[in-house]
Design a protein around this motif. Structure first.
Motif, short mmCIF file in Angstrom:
data_model
loop_
_atom_site.label_atom_id
_atom_site.label_comp_id
_atom_site.label_asym_id
_atom_site.label_seq_id
_atom_site.Cartn_x
_atom_site.Cartn_y
_atom_site.Cartn_z
N ALA A 22 23.37 52.52 39.74
CA ALA A 22 23.13 51.09 39.57
C ALA A 22 24.21 50.48 38.69
O ALA A 22 24.72 51.13 37.78
N PRO A 23 24.62 49.25 38.95
CA PRO A 23 25.63 48.61 38.13
C PRO A 23 25.08 48.36 36.72
O PRO A 23 23.95 47.93 36.55
N LEU A 24 25.88 48.65 35.74
CA LEU A 24 25.46 48.47 34.35
C LEU A 24 25.83 47.08 33.87
O LEU A 24 26.91 46.58 34.15
N ALA A 25 24.91 46.44 33.13
CA ALA A 25 25.18 45.12 32.55
C ALA A 25 25.89 45.34 31.22
O ALA A 25 25.25 45.53 30.19
N VAL A 26 27.19 45.37 31.26
CA VAL A 26 27.97 45.65 30.06
C VAL A 26 28.72 44.41 29.61
O VAL A 26 29.06 43.54 30.40
N ARG A 27 28.98 44.34 28.32
CA ARG A 27 29.77 43.24 27.77
C ARG A 27 31.23 43.42 28.15
O ARG A 27 31.73 44.54 28.21
N VAL A 28 31.89 42.31 28.42
CA VAL A 28 33.33 42.34 28.67
C VAL A 28 33.97 41.54 27.54
O VAL A 28 33.74 40.34 27.42
N THR A 29 34.73 42.23 26.69
CA THR A 29 35.24 41.59 25.48
C THR A 29 36.75 41.82 25.33
O THR A 29 37.39 42.46 26.16
N PRO A 103 40.59 34.49 29.75
CA PRO A 103 39.18 34.80 30.04
C PRO A 103 38.34 34.79 28.77
O PRO A 103 38.81 35.15 27.68
N ARG A 104 37.09 34.39 28.90
CA ARG A 104 36.17 34.38 27.77
C ARG A 104 35.32 35.65 27.78
O ARG A 104 35.09 36.26 28.83
N ASN A 105 34.84 36.02 26.62
CA ASN A 105 33.91 37.15 26.52
C ASN A 105 32.64 36.84 27.30
O ASN A 105 32.21 35.68 27.38
N THR A 106 32.03 37.86 27.83
CA THR A 106 30.76 37.69 28.52
C THR A 106 29.79 38.78 28.06
O THR A 106 30.19 39.93 27.88
N ALA A 107 28.55 38.38 27.83
CA ALA A 107 27.55 39.32 27.31
C ALA A 107 27.12 40.32 28.36
O ALA A 107 26.52 41.34 28.06
N GLY A 172 44.56 36.84 40.97
CA GLY A 172 43.23 37.38 40.74
C GLY A 172 42.88 37.47 39.27
O GLY A 172 43.59 36.92 38.41
N PRO A 173 41.81 38.18 38.93
CA PRO A 173 41.34 38.28 37.54
C PRO A 173 42.33 39.01 36.63
O PRO A 173 43.32 39.60 37.09
N ILE A 174 42.02 39.00 35.34
CA ILE A 174 42.83 39.66 34.32
C ILE A 174 42.22 41.02 33.99
O ILE A 174 40.99 41.13 33.90
N PRO A 175 43.03 42.06 33.81
CA PRO A 175 42.46 43.35 33.39
C PRO A 175 41.60 43.19 32.14
O PRO A 175 41.95 42.42 31.24
N ASP A 176 40.48 43.87 32.09
CA ASP A 176 39.54 43.75 30.97
C ASP A 176 40.24 43.87 29.63
O ASP A 176 41.01 44.82 29.39
N GLY A 177 39.96 42.92 28.75
CA GLY A 177 40.47 42.97 27.38
C GLY A 177 41.90 42.52 27.20
O GLY A 177 42.37 42.41 26.07
N GLU A 178 42.62 42.23 28.30
CA GLU A 178 44.03 41.83 28.20
C GLU A 178 44.14 40.35 27.79
O GLU A 178 43.25 39.54 28.05
N GLN A 179 45.29 40.02 27.19
CA GLN A 179 45.58 38.65 26.85
C GLN A 179 46.54 38.07 27.88
O GLN A 179 47.58 38.66 28.18
N LEU A 180 46.18 36.92 28.42
CA LEU A 180 47.02 36.27 29.42
C LEU A 180 48.42 35.99 28.89
O LEU A 180 49.41 36.12 29.61
#
Length: 405
Positions: A22-29, A103-107, A172-180
């Motif tokens: 199952a997909p995990l609901a994880v924070r992306v920071t 990108p903004r952090n997401t809970a 497309g999207p930005i790699p997790d945690g990277e700064q644009l």
């Protein structure tokens, strides 16, 4: 007994497998401080002093999970405002354009909603945040589904293709945690696509007529509780739209006067930045008055009548509102006697019967300090006694005197 144990082990294994699938609901920071580091350096280089750090910190906070959906855009507007006050510094503006797309952090692993209002500065128009790569393309924070309000950037009519992209990173999207800002130094203005703005509500600027008295400004205003005879025009069907402005325009004349009078660039800028932030939608009800108190204190220290006059006009400038509602009034006296009886006007498109926070006209906070009855006309102030100020217009551009009764 052995058979039962084996069956239990097999059952637990099946459960574990289904859970892991199952997909995990994880924070992306991210390390949010990196998002404004280059802007802060450019700001200091341009002469912004300690104000650069304060603005950078405010911007960093707008990337947090708990920040409002338009907080990042508001922070970028403040960054551009300050860049313009520093001789229109282009490097600061470019970096603010990149920041507003970070990108903004997401809970959870859901995408973050898009602000649905135009920015105050045209330099940010059509720019919106990318999403992190692991954020879901089919679910947004708050439960909205693709295509619903908030899942499509303002001025666009269809979901992004590819999902999670932004003008500075169109692939497309930005790699997790990277700064644009570490991936590109180009804000991608050539990739901006805009649909026409939706016409907003009632009330044209012609409804407010402001005149400049021939005499010089008096030191104190007349009794602010006195009734005015002109009736305000009642406007219905207000759109749920923020009323905003370029906060630089409200403060820049004072900042220039402060510098001309001999104040240090850093001290003048620190006061000016606080005054700009005090006009933002999320500011405390008394932040504008406190900022004006600081402006008056500097004016007295430098014995500058022009700075004092501009501070008295500034304290009456309408504040941004996150909705179509009027903003509440500060409920305590100012520290400076020169500000007694002065309070902000409202912008023309705001609903004077309803105030931010769910207040109704007549409730505590909807009547200026020291008064017992609602303003007549609603939304007026001493410098604009005939009614509210046209949306986005600076009071300092319309009047010369803080008291214009």
């Amino acid at each position: 007994m052995v058979s039962t144990t084996i069956k239990l082990a097999l059952a637990l294994a099946v459960v574990a497998q289904s859970v892991s699938a199952a997909p995990l609901a994880v924070r992306v920071t991210q390390d949010v401080s990196d998002a404004t580091h280059e802007w802060t350096q450019a700001c200091v280089k341009a002469g912004g002093g300690s104000s650069c750090k304060n603005l950078g910190l405010n911007a960093v906070n707008s990337l947090a999970e708990t920040a409002s959906v338009c907080a990042q855009q508001d922070a970028a507007d403040a960054m551009v405002d300050f860049a313009k006050s520093l001789f229109n510094d282009q490097d600061m503006i470019r970096l603010a354009q990149i920041f507003v797309q970070q990108p903004r952090n997401t809970a959870t692993n859901q995408s973050t909603p898009y602000c649905q209002d135009d920015p105050n500065n045209k330099e940010l128009l059509g720019l919106y945040q990318c999403q992190f790569a692991s954020a879901s393309n089919t679910a947004f924070v708050g439960g909205a589904q693709p295509g619903e309000r908030g899942t499509i950037p303002a001025r666009l009519t269809a979901p992004l293709d590819p999902p999670g992209s932004c003008p500075a990173h169109p692939d497309g999207p930005i790699p997790d945690g990277e700064q644009l800002v570490h991936l590109t130094q180009d804000p991608g203005l050539d990739n901006v696509v805009l649909e026409p703005a939706v016409a907003s509500t009632p009330g044209s600027s012609s409804e407010v007529s402001l005149t400049v008295p021939a005499n010089g400004a008096t030191l104190f205003c007349p009794d602010s509780s006195s009734k005015r005879t002109l009736r305000s025009k009642r406007r219905a069907n207000f759109a749920d739209k923020r009323a905003g402005q370029s906060t630089t325009g409200a403060v820049r004349p004072w900042l220039l006067a402060c510098t001309r009078s001999g104040g240090s660039s850093e001290e003048c800028s620190t006061v000016a930045v606080a005054a700009m932030n005090a006009l933002l939608a999320g500011a405390d009800a008394c932040a504008q008055q406190d900022a004006a108190d600081a402006m008056v204190a500097h004016a007295k220290a430098q014995d500058d009548a022009e700075m004092l006059r501009l501070a008295r006009i500034y304290v009456q400038q309408p504040r941004n509102t996150p909705t179509s509602e009027a903003v509440p009034y500060c409920q305590r006296a100012p520290a400076s006697a020169e500000l007694a009886g002065l309070y902000q006007c409202q912008f023309q498109s705001t609903d004077q019967g309803n105030f931010v926070g769910g207040l109704k006209a007549g409730d505590a906070g909807t009547v200026p300090f020291g008064m017992t009855a609602s303003l007549s006309p609603a939304g007026s102030c001493a410098a604009s006694p005939k009614g509210p100020v046209p949306d986005g217009v600076q009071l300092v551009d319309l009047v010369k005197d803080a008291c214009n009764a």
